[in-house]
Scaffold this motif. Sequence first.
Motif, PDB file in Angstrom:
ATOM      1  N   ASN A 149       0.817  -1.225   0.000  1.00 40.72           N
ATOM      2  CA  ASN A 149       0.000   0.000   0.000  1.00 40.72           C
ATOM      3  C   ASN A 149       0.843   1.264   0.000  1.00 40.72           C
ATOM      4  O   ASN A 149       0.300   2.355   0.136  1.00 40.72           O
ATOM      5  N   VAL A 150       2.169   1.117  -0.104  1.00 40.14           N
ATOM      6  CA  VAL A 150       3.081   2.252  -0.012  1.00 40.14           C
ATOM      7  C   VAL A 150       3.890   2.367  -1.298  1.00 40.14           C
ATOM      8  O   VAL A 150       4.261   1.358  -1.884  1.00 40.14           O
ATOM      9  N   SER A 151       4.158   3.601  -1.707  1.00 40.66           N
ATOM     10  CA  SER A 151       4.983   3.861  -2.886  1.00 40.66           C
ATOM     11  C   SER A 151       6.215   4.651  -2.480  1.00 40.66           C
ATOM     12  O   SER A 151       6.289   5.183  -1.373  1.00 40.66           O
ATOM     13  N   VAL A 152       7.165   4.765  -3.398  1.00 35.21           N
ATOM     14  CA  VAL A 152       8.385   5.524  -3.155  1.00 35.21           C
ATOM     15  C   VAL A 152       8.341   6.782  -4.011  1.00 35.21           C
ATOM     16  O   VAL A 152       8.090   6.712  -5.217  1.00 35.21           O
ATOM     17  N   SER A 153       8.576   7.921  -3.400  1.00 37.94           N
ATOM     18  CA  SER A 153       8.556   9.192  -4.114  1.00 37.94           C
ATOM     19  C   SER A 153       9.942   9.510  -4.663  1.00 37.94           C
ATOM     20  O   SER A 153      10.948   9.267  -3.999  1.00 37.94           O
ATOM     21  N   ALA A 154       9.972  10.058  -5.864  1.00 42.69           N
ATOM     22  CA  ALA A 154      11.233  10.507  -6.447  1.00 42.69           C
ATOM     23  C   ALA A 154      11.630  11.875  -5.896  1.00 42.69           C
ATOM     24  O   ALA A 154      12.782  12.286  -6.011  1.00 42.69           O
ATOM     25  N   GLU A 155      10.673  12.580  -5.278  1.00 40.86           N
ATOM     26  CA  GLU A 155      10.936  13.901  -4.726  1.00 40.86           C
ATOM     27  C   GLU A 155      11.745  13.805  -3.439  1.00 40.86           C
ATOM     28  O   GLU A 155      11.706  12.793  -2.737  1.00 40.86           O
TER      29      GLU A 155
END
Length: 130
Positions: A19-25
């Motif tokens: 349910n979690v993603s990784v941000s490029a920011e």
Amino acid sequence: MAIRDTLKANLDLALSGTNVSVSAELPFNSAGEPLYTKNMKFVYLDQDNISKEELILTLDNNNIATINTTVTGYLAVDAKNPPSDTNTIVDSIITSRLSVAGQPTKECEMITEIEDDILIYTFNFNFITV
């Protein structure tokens, strides 16, 4: 390749079914509030912070030094209703340190805190090479 990039690439794969993603920011502030608290369920990784400490000074200037690279990661979730797979997610984030090659020491310290109704996980990755 920067250590942050290696960690991000590994986390993209490790967290793809969660349910979690990784941000490029980067974990910047927006209107005085950190992005990771505004955009919950995203892992934010800060830039590499590199320090060098001379251990042994030699006459031929081939000094021996330790290079310490620190990367801080953040994950914020709803404290009342965290994702059901939170433990798996946290384990995957901590284990991602093993994906960084060429670093004899690979450590990760996790700190949790609750701010308002937000559970914030702070991951301090530390990589040391001589």
